[in-house]
Design an enzyme around this catalytic site. Sequence first.
Site, PDB file in Angstrom:
ATOM      1  N   ASP A  15      45.644  37.135  49.714  1.00 35.33           N
ATOM      2  CA  ASP A  15      44.873  37.192  48.499  1.00 35.33           C
ATOM      3  C   ASP A  15      44.934  36.053  47.624  1.00 35.33           C
ATOM      4  O   ASP A  15      46.041  35.513  47.643  1.00 35.33           O
ATOM      5  CB  ASP A  15      44.763  38.550  47.863  1.00 35.33           C
ATOM      6  CG  ASP A  15      44.021  38.890  46.982  1.00 35.33           C
ATOM      7  OD1 ASP A  15      42.740  38.466  47.061  1.00 35.33           O
ATOM      8  OD2 ASP A  15      44.352  39.390  45.815  1.00 35.33           O
ATOM      9  N   ASP A  39      43.151  45.012  48.979  1.00 35.33           N
ATOM     10  CA  ASP A  39      44.062  44.380  49.934  1.00 35.33           C
ATOM     11  C   ASP A  39      44.632  45.320  50.928  1.00 35.33           C
ATOM     12  O   ASP A  39      45.159  44.990  51.875  1.00 35.33           O
ATOM     13  CB  ASP A  39      45.053  43.451  49.613  1.00 35.33           C
ATOM     14  CG  ASP A  39      44.459  42.243  48.248  1.00 35.33           C
ATOM     15  OD1 ASP A  39      43.397  41.785  48.882  1.00 35.33           O
ATOM     16  OD2 ASP A  39      45.091  42.170  47.344  1.00 35.33           O
ATOM     17  N   LYS A  68      26.620  40.618  30.094  1.00 32.78           N
ATOM     18  CA  LYS A  68      27.632  39.349  30.579  1.00 32.78           C
ATOM     19  C   LYS A  68      27.849  39.855  31.979  1.00 32.78           C
ATOM     20  O   LYS A  68      27.670  40.858  32.194  1.00 32.78           O
ATOM     21  CB  LYS A  68      28.889  39.282  29.920  1.00 32.78           C
ATOM     22  CG  LYS A  68      29.752  40.303  29.975  1.00 32.78           C
ATOM     23  CD  LYS A  68      31.241  40.260  29.298  1.00 32.78           C
ATOM     24  CE  LYS A  68      31.996  41.353  29.505  1.00 32.78           C
ATOM     25  NZ  LYS A  68      33.512  41.277  28.724  1.00 32.78           N
TER      26      LYS A  68
END
Length: 1109
Positions: free
Chosen positions: A458, A867, A646
């Site tokens: 990762d 992960d 945003k």
Amino acid sequence: MNALCKVCRCRELLVSMGTCTVFHEWLVNSTLFFFSRYSLEDEPTNLDEMPLMMSEEGFENDESDYHTLPRARVNQRRRGLCWFLIGGWKILCGSCCDCLTRTCRRRKELKARTVWLGHPEKCEEKYPNNGFKNQKYNFFTFVPGVLYQQFKFFLNLYFLVVACSQFLPALKIGYLYTYWAPLGFVLAVTMVREAVDEVRRYQRDKEMNSQLYSKLTVRGKVQVTSSDIQVGDLIIVEKTDLNMTNYFLGSCFIRTDQLDGETDWKLKVAVVCTQRLPALGDLFSINAYVYAQKPQLDIHSFEGNFTREDSDPQIHESLNIENTLWASTVVASGTVIGVVIYTGKETRSVLNTSSPKNKVGLLDLELNRLTKALFLAQVVLAVVMVALQGFVGPWFRNLFRFIVLFSYIIPISLRVNLDMGKSAYGWMIMKDENIPGTVVRTSTIPEELGRLVYLLTDKTGTLTQNEMIFKRLHLGTVSYGTDTMDEIQSHILQSYHQISHQPTSGKPKPTTAPKAAAPKVRKSVSSRIHEAVKAIALCHNVTPVYESRGVNGETESAAAEADQDFSDDNRTYQASSPDEVALVQWTESVGLTLVNRDLTSLQLKTPAGQILTYYILQIFPFTSESKRMGIIIREETSGEITFYMKGADVAMASIVQYNDWLEEECGNMAREGLRTLVVAKKSLSEEQYTDFENRYNQAKLSIHDRAMKVSAVVESLERELELLCLTGVEDQLQADVRPTLELLRNAGIKIWMLTGDKLETATCIAKSSHLVSRSQDIHVFRPVSNRGEAHLELNAFRRKHDCALVISGDSLEVCLRYYEHEFVELACQCPAVVCCRCSPTQKAQIVHLLKQHTDNRTCAIGDGGNDVSMIQAADCGIGIEGKEGKQASLAADFSITQFKHIGRLLMVHGRNSYKRSAALGQFVMHRGMIISTMQAVFSSIFYFASVPLYQGFLMVGYSTIYTMFPVFSLVLDQDVKPEMALLYPEFIKTLSVAPPGGILMYGALLLFESEFVHVVAISFTALILTELLMVALNIRTWHWLMVLAEFLSLGCYVASLAFLNEYFDLAFITTPAFLWKVTAMTVISCLPLYIIKYLKRKFSPPSYSKLSS
């Protein structure tokens, strides 16, 4: 920080009175998982008809082009008798058992439910028990289950058959204990180990199910155990210090690191209706219920309604994820009073729990295959013996007797020695002071660390620190970096100084619709900076948290008043994203500070110390699908309503007003390794907001397709937003990432980076971390959306040589759908691969593809909950305890604290574990080969008689106390020092030893002259000495325990001679003739091997000997 409360282990609640009513979910033990796969049925047939416009040079002199390779799409094996014998029977039996299990244990259909507050008896259906059970067996299935797990391996099954054959008089070779004692020892050790693990699991389950919680009843609070909680109960979850509840009336903070891996606190809110009740007991006086969706896998969403029927009119409130408290979460602040919605195996945490497969190391698989090969060799040898006899008499009986005689070719102690060795390797890893905090969670695969070919890592939190630092603010015409932040600070100071001197009426002015025809006025840089910084300070989900400063005896109100000064010294920020915390900390550094926030408002402190209050009207949280978050606020003084938003540039580019700089600047920042966020706003009139609020509330009350309807309403606001600024945040690299990656590359390990970040940022991190060298070419795989584009791009990629590949998740999905085999084949030739915009499912899929197409060992390393699927899919999973929590660490086979530790873990411990296990397995098999060779020579000389050479205790002792200690001491051996292994990671692992069994047997037959009864004494003693010397000759680095093991084994053998009158003539073994004959045999059998070993080291020394010299 205040102490954390209990972990919500077994329920899902809905926050209710006092501070909260949260949906809470209680424990379970069911297993569900899903995995995305591509199939031929998913492919539209019209794509096969698409003409591929290829240039001729793309196909020139190329016989293996893609249009001639349909094998990538269908790769089915022909199934015949060979397939059945090799392993097909096991697959068929497994399928039948799975089908029978599904038939006998049909899963109940999950349905939506209506839960009445405090009245479990009103539930229409029976819901699962809330007991927690992690045990693998029960009283009746323990013995059968353990025996099945053992005898499904060929090695143990083989010895069971051999041991059982000794009950037949015609096949009996020696004493029963010769065969049953080793097998019984192996099974006893295994059963004791499983029993201990089972008792521990039972104790953990009992402790979990006995945890006490406060249950609210009509008569007051009562204590109930976790396993007795039912759907509809009102449960109180408390904490020891309530100071932090002073700020958040009707809310609480929770931690979800045990559920989703995120360590930041999350704000949960209560149902508004129950907040108006004067006392807790009034919850039983109202007639209210919750309608909740059926149990789901998704932990980030929830749909439900709260209804109170005894009011006029009826009260209806929509419920979402902010009203819920899932199982396995921790109440960090506040007191939760909630109604239980889901229990047992219907909770989110258990529905998302999948039992990871039992990982088997490549060495174990190779030994299993070698065992089968040795068995075939054993059968062939037995057939040769019977054939040399001439197949006379009951030859088939003699055939089976020879098979039993040669059964020591396959040593039963092999698995026991290897398992004990693996436990020793794990202990050494955890005790290594150079990699502190390392934990071995799977002790069966330490050798895999030394055989890895692919490392999939990762990016965020693994290669980088996940510590965000604000680096860049871009306004379109001007850009500010770290060296010009003082200019922004002066602009903010100037703008708020002007505002403070403007006269105000004190009453908010109602906002009106902006005039469409009003000409645009070019704003000054100062005003643009002011609007950008204010937007960043307002548009977020960050909450300031203050340490309690109250002393003993001080009341809560006094403590609250003491904290109202909003001191900078004891303020910290909590948010679900470190990016947001970095942005708010930056606004504080330039003068605009977030000092307080609750459910309905937030307060900012200006450089002059003035407190500005803004009312929160709506919040639209960030999701992985939308990639943006928004907030609607009303300013207290002016009454202006503003919609701030945003998000990622890919999500914001289409909803902001036209501009000519956003795309270019996003690319520039990404190339610098910065994470970008686009900030925009839109002013709303009172009428516009009222209309939006009505439609939004109506959509939130929908039961069907709620998410889609809510999204549609919000999207009606997201049009023509005014672009304010572009921010750039840097995620710093982990310590020693560059030398670690270089070390792994020199060891021949190919590194793939799989990340969910954008392409430019991933490419920049790959270069800055030296995953891709700066002189190396990078092929950026262009976006493809169909088969034709993938065909063209793959052909373009084929013409590149020795270049790194960068590909996005969408393009990867298309390539794998149509050209899976070809893509993997090309990607594996690259020195490095970067996959960006990858989902967790895609990460796991890439691991499966590498395992399927290359047959090489893979390792996955990560630090976050996203992960886990990749880590569990890899042959070896490594988790890092990072800022994203411990979920990856707990799911991994090995847990480390820093990425740089992986170098020593692989190069030192992985290499040593593999070499030691190889040597250990070799010598255990070496013992069996010597015995079997001597037996074959003995039978050949004595007219091929199926008579055992050694019987009874001699065979048991030879495999255990006489040779076990020196052989097992090989787990301490090392060929080079750890520092040398890290300096030169290119060492090649080679081991070879030749068995001297034939020399021993022939020597014994020549030296005993006419004393045939002494052949056993001479040969067995020489055999023991030879085995001890062979171990000593192969040791490269002596340890004091190795010396002790050698002398201990020799001492045990010498001492046992006095008690083995049945096998040895004590008068003969004390004579000089016995001593010189045994010495001569030992020297003759060991000397040639020593000479060969010396010559080999002299003229062809291994690499480690060259370096050590």
